[in-house]
Every structure is written in structure tokens, then in C-alpha cells.
Design an enzyme around this catalytic site. Sequence first.
Site, PDB file in Angstrom:
ATOM      1  N   SER A 154       0.833  -1.202   0.000  1.00  0.00           N
ATOM      2  CA  SER A 154       0.000   0.000   0.000  1.00  0.00           C
ATOM      3  C   SER A 154       0.866   1.250   0.000  1.00  0.00           C
ATOM      4  O   SER A 154       2.006   1.218   0.487  1.00  0.00           O
ATOM      5  CB  SER A 154      -0.866   0.002   1.273  1.00  0.00           C
ATOM      6  OG  SER A 154      -1.527   1.238   1.433  1.00  0.00           O
ATOM      7  N   TYR A 182      -2.048  -0.350  10.469  1.00  0.00           N
ATOM      8  CA  TYR A 182      -2.092  -0.672   9.040  1.00  0.00           C
ATOM      9  C   TYR A 182      -0.815  -0.217   8.335  1.00  0.00           C
ATOM     10  O   TYR A 182      -0.183  -0.996   7.610  1.00  0.00           O
ATOM     11  CB  TYR A 182      -3.322  -0.043   8.387  1.00  0.00           C
ATOM     12  CG  TYR A 182      -3.471  -0.381   6.927  1.00  0.00           C
ATOM     13  CD1 TYR A 182      -3.958  -1.628   6.534  1.00  0.00           C
ATOM     14  CD2 TYR A 182      -3.105   0.524   5.939  1.00  0.00           C
ATOM     15  CE1 TYR A 182      -4.087  -1.958   5.193  1.00  0.00           C
ATOM     16  CE2 TYR A 182      -3.221   0.205   4.592  1.00  0.00           C
ATOM     17  CZ  TYR A 182      -3.710  -1.032   4.222  1.00  0.00           C
ATOM     18  OH  TYR A 182      -3.826  -1.358   2.893  1.00  0.00           O
ATOM     19  N   LYS A 231       2.108  -2.704   6.496  1.00  0.00           N
ATOM     20  CA  LYS A 231       2.475  -2.583   5.087  1.00  0.00           C
ATOM     21  C   LYS A 231       3.954  -2.211   4.942  1.00  0.00           C
ATOM     22  O   LYS A 231       4.612  -2.655   3.990  1.00  0.00           O
ATOM     23  CB  LYS A 231       1.554  -1.593   4.372  1.00  0.00           C
ATOM     24  CG  LYS A 231       0.110  -2.081   4.254  1.00  0.00           C
ATOM     25  CD  LYS A 231      -0.022  -3.405   3.498  1.00  0.00           C
ATOM     26  CE  LYS A 231      -1.472  -3.763   3.215  1.00  0.00           C
ATOM     27  NZ  LYS A 231      -1.613  -4.962   2.358  1.00  0.00           N
TER      28      LYS A 231
END
Length: 150
Positions: free
Chosen positions: A42, A55, A59
Site C-alpha cells: 500500500s 495498518y 504494510k
Amino acid sequence: SSALMFCRSFDVNLRAVLQVSQIVARQLIARGAPGAIVNVSSQASHRALQGHAVYCSTKSALDMLTKMMALELGPHKIRVNAVNPTVVMTDMGRVNWSEPQKAGAMLSRIPLGRFAEVDDVVNSILFLLSDQSAMTTGALLPVDGGFLAS
């Protein structure tokens, strides 16, 4: 609890990738076959996004895992790369980014002025899996409309 969500995020975004990749790589190596693996990371691995601490961290870890796998699997002729998309208009993406103020704030940081469609990501993955990228390994390919450049 937040501890459970933390563990679940790392399980899904990092541990699962490692486990599946190990299975695939072992089979390729056993057959003496070359191969290519593409991880789905991402833009959030490169930019701190408000409210996305876990998150973004998962990533970022996935990006380093991609580089480590490229290093370790390269001698076996297995290439490993990642795509790093912006918001993608999946069903979940549409739900999470339908609020105009939230969407507008992100869109204003994307020079191409739109979120990614699923095909934008798929086509980048197909390129990285193909012989067109035969000399590319350990790369992190933004599919972000220029978000990381802005």
C-alpha cells in the site's frame, strides 16, 4: 481489544504472506523452476496516515519482507516485488471512501485526481509476474496516481 486487532492485522498483512510465499517458493525450488511473487502492499507503507498506525506499520513490514524475499530467493531465480496502491475501488473501498470530505482530502493529494480501479492494480501485478519485468526484483511499485510523488 486493540491488542487483538494489532495481532490480527499483522497475521493477515504479514504472516499470511510469509507462510504462503514459503510454500510457493519451496515448491518452485524443489522443481528447479524460476518464478515470480507479487505482494500487495500500500501507499500507506510510505506515508503516515492519520488513524492508521497499525495498518501503515504492517504494510511497511511487508515492503521489507518483499526486499528480504527478493534477496534470499533471487539465487533460485525467483523474483519478488510488491505493488503499493492508493485507495482501490473495491466494494470495501467504495464503502470506506464514500464520505465526500474524507475522499476529497485524499483525492486532493493524488495528481491524477482519482482512486485506483481494481484493473489498475491487476495490470501492474500482471506486468510484475510477466517476463516483461525479468530484471525487476525487490521493487515497490506505486499504483497511486502520483500520491507518493506529491
